[in-house]
Structure formats: C-alpha cells, structure tokens
Design an enzyme around this catalytic site. Sequence first.
Site, PDB file in Angstrom:
ATOM      1  CE  LYS A 145      -2.965   3.256   1.381  1.00  0.00           C
ATOM      2  NZ  LYS A 145      -2.107   4.421   1.030  1.00  0.00           N
ATOM      3  CD  GLU A 186      12.715   4.196   8.580  1.00  0.00           C
ATOM      4  OE1 GLU A 186      12.662   5.112   9.441  1.00  0.00           O
ATOM      5  OE2 GLU A 186      12.720   4.401   7.365  1.00  0.00           O
ATOM      6  CB  CYS A 218      13.128   8.778   8.804  1.00  0.00           C
ATOM      7  SG  CYS A 218      11.586   8.468   7.991  1.00  0.00           S
ATOM      8  CD  GLU A 222      10.830  12.937  11.829  1.00  0.00           C
ATOM      9  OE1 GLU A 222       9.716  12.527  12.184  1.00  0.00           O
ATOM     10  OE2 GLU A 222      11.618  12.259  11.156  1.00  0.00           O
TER      11      GLU A 222
END
Length: 479
Positions: free
Chosen positions: A172, A248, A282, A382
């Site tokens: 997906k 992750e 990331c 972040e």
Amino acid sequence: MQTSCFIDGKFVPARSGNTFAVRNPATDATIAQVADGNGTDARAAIEAASRAFPAWKNLAAIERAKPLRKLSELMLRDAERLADLCSQECGKPLAEARVEVAYAASFLEWYAEEGKRVYGETIPASDPGKRLFVLRQPSGVAAAITPWNFPIAMVTRKMGPALAAGCTQVVKPAEQTPLSALAIAELSVEAGFPTGVFNVVTGLDAPSIADTFFDGLTVRHVSFTGSTEVGRILLEKSAANVVRVSLELGGHAPFIVFDDADLDKAVVGAMASKFRNAGQTCVCANRFLVQRGVHDEFVKRLTTAVAALKVGDGRTPGTQVGPLVDDAGLRKAEAHVADAVAHGARATTGGARATVTGCTDRFMAPTVLTGVTPAMLCFREETFGPIAPVCAFDTETEALEIANGTPYGLAAYLFTADGARIMRMAEALQYGIVGVNDALPATAQAPFGGVKHSGLGREGGHQGIEEYLDLKYVSWRIS
Ligand code: SIN
C-alpha cells in the site's frame, strides 16, 4: 502510466470504481487519477498473494533471484522515466530522484543474492539417538505500507527481502505517491514474477487497507515506514492476530561537530544530510550540536552554503530544494522557525517561505537558526523541513546528553578526527545508525532501523531478510 491497482498480475480499477487525484506538490497540477482502493481491494490482493505463496516459496532461491535481478536492471534501464515520475509525485529534485532509482534498484540486486544464503543450522544433540536442526522458512504473505518521501526506494527496500525470502507481498503506497509503486508493478510483469507474487493496492482509505492487513492469519508480516504515531496504531492492531511488524518510524537526528572535525567535510555532510529531499527524510540531521571552538566558523560556512541553494520545482534543471509535500508540512516547518525565533534564536539565512514563480506557496527557504536551545520545538520534535537549528556545546558529555535526550533513536552523526572519541560516542549514542564523518550511511548491505520510538526491526543487510523468515526447529529421533 499505470493508474490502477495491481492485483493477481493485472491492473484493475478499485471495486468501488472511485479514483483520486495525485498532484505535483510544486505546482498542484494533477498528474493522474488513481484507483481509490480500500479494504475490499486489499482483501483481493491478499488472497492473490496467498494463492501465489506455495509455488513461490517452493522455487529454489536461485530461481527467485532471476526476476528480482531482472527488475533491478529494468529499473536502471527506465531510470529517467522513473525519476521524473518520482520527482513529480513528491517534489524532490530530479537529480535526487535519479539517485533514488539507483538506490532502489540496489535493494533488488542485493537481495537477489542474499536470498541464496538463507542457511539453516544443525545442533549437536545431547541424546545420541536424535538429530536436531533449524530451518528458516518464509513466513507467508507480507504487507508493506510505504511513505511518500522515497516513493521508489521504500517499496524495493521491503520488496527485495520479502520476495527473496520466499514471501509474497501486497504493498500500500502513500496516497501522495502511488504512481512510482505502480510503475514498479508494471516492470515486475516484464521482469517475469509469477502472478500474485507482488501486488499493489492504492487508495486514500489507509485505515481500511491496514485493518485488512491485520484482520486474519494470512498476512504474517507488516512492514511500515512512516510516523511514530501511526506506527503505534499498527503495533496495537498487530496484537490481535500476533502479526510480526517491522516499523521504521520518526527520527530526530543529532549532527555533532567537534572542535577537531574537518569543517569542510562537516559542512558538506551537513548539507547532504539536512537538505536532501528538502529535509523530509527520517534520517536527516534535525539538530546541529557544534562545539564552541568551531561554532561560529561552522555557522558561517553553513550559512554561505545554505544561502546558495537553489529552491524550485524539482523538475526545473538546477533545483536543489523542492517544495514541502503538503500544506501541513509547510505549516510545521514554519511553526518550528517561529517558535525558535520567539524564544531567542536567529535565522542567519532563510526563515520564511520562498517564492517560486509559477508554483504553489509550499516552498520554505532553506534556513539556518543559531542560538537554539534544547527547550525549543525544533530541538524536541522532528521538523521534516529544510531548517538547520544549531546549538553550541562545550564537552563531549554535554553533547551526548543533548543527543540522547529524546525518545527517538534512528540516526546520529558525528564529525571528529579523534579515534577514541569516535568509539566512545558510537557506543554511547542511543541510535540504530551512527554516521561517523559520514552523512549518508544508508545502503542495501547494512541494517537500517531505529531504537526507542524510532521503530522495531531492520531493513537492509542480512538482518533485513530475517524479518520475513520463521524459524522451525526439527527434532528427529533416528534410534
Ligand atoms: C528515510 O529517511 O525515510 C529513508 C532514508 C534513506 O534510506 O536514506
């Protein structure tokens, strides 16, 4: 360009007949209308993958390697077309998209080989009448939920090990970037994968598709790359059927520069780590910790390099920094800058939106912030944008304390010439990846993944294929 779901070897519309628009974040131009699949389509894909599993797992690894390697070659053959599609969907500069295609292909090539090395084990038994051994077998149907920031590479980083191990797969892709995954599916036909081994379900209703991945015993592994928030939800869902998950998740990478570092190399590294994909990775440096002796010089050099970056549509030649993927991304980056400035930080370059003629207003000027403290938003969360906040430190202990003072633990970077310090820091940093004088450590041969709130499991390296294998212990009485 393929725009339908890829299920059981065929491109098919969503059962509902619905489609959704995929837009270029730089211009808002519609690239394509794509099948808006949901749980029903995911169910069909899982069933196809389940039917394909017995024959695929029973193929010799050397045979499974052939279409994997072929797909890698086809991706390199079509690199320019794939890079252009990737750049359109996610906004990254074409030059970066080309690098992504090569990176993506490398996972297929590497796992085509690694699949041949899924060895078992024999165990010396205490009973001389027994023989004990361990088999490593593919766990079944694997599902993958991939992000928009690397629309090609995050598909193949999951596809390579899953298929090499003998699992079949349903992917997906992120709703912002489904076209790259569909382009991979199209090439998978030419590569010669048997029907049903690889499937792609596109759609806006990610929760219904994800629910289907977790609602039975067929899917035995779900791999997800994305936010920690969604990762937690998936982890909860996995409990019902005890499905293995690889996550992750978010990062908050410290980039630590010591007084003895080669400053030229540190600045080049900072640029590569921070501004790749407009800071939307990331593993990108999210906090710069610079030892006081070189702080001012580092800031000066970084500011000069950042101010020279060319912001624009990713497909315009020479662009180095593209748009943020959506309005929410832009607002978050702006909020981090505003919070830092309100609390005493100063932008030495950037600090506001950038105007790009003929484009949306989703561009942020690459920014360097000085006088940042750990209390500011950009040092706690972040950012996922082209903002480089810099904070001075005095001692190694202080740097370590700031670096580890976060629930995240994906990647950390360290620039220094002191060998003993490298070892001390590499051991003490609570991160899954440590780049030492190296701002781009990710590679197909090495394990990529985080600790703490940054995730579970590893992708890449021989460790990456373990995620898709079940151990079976066999005890054989022979006398
Ligand atoms: C990511 O940050 O999402 C992946 C980056 C990489 O593989 O280099």
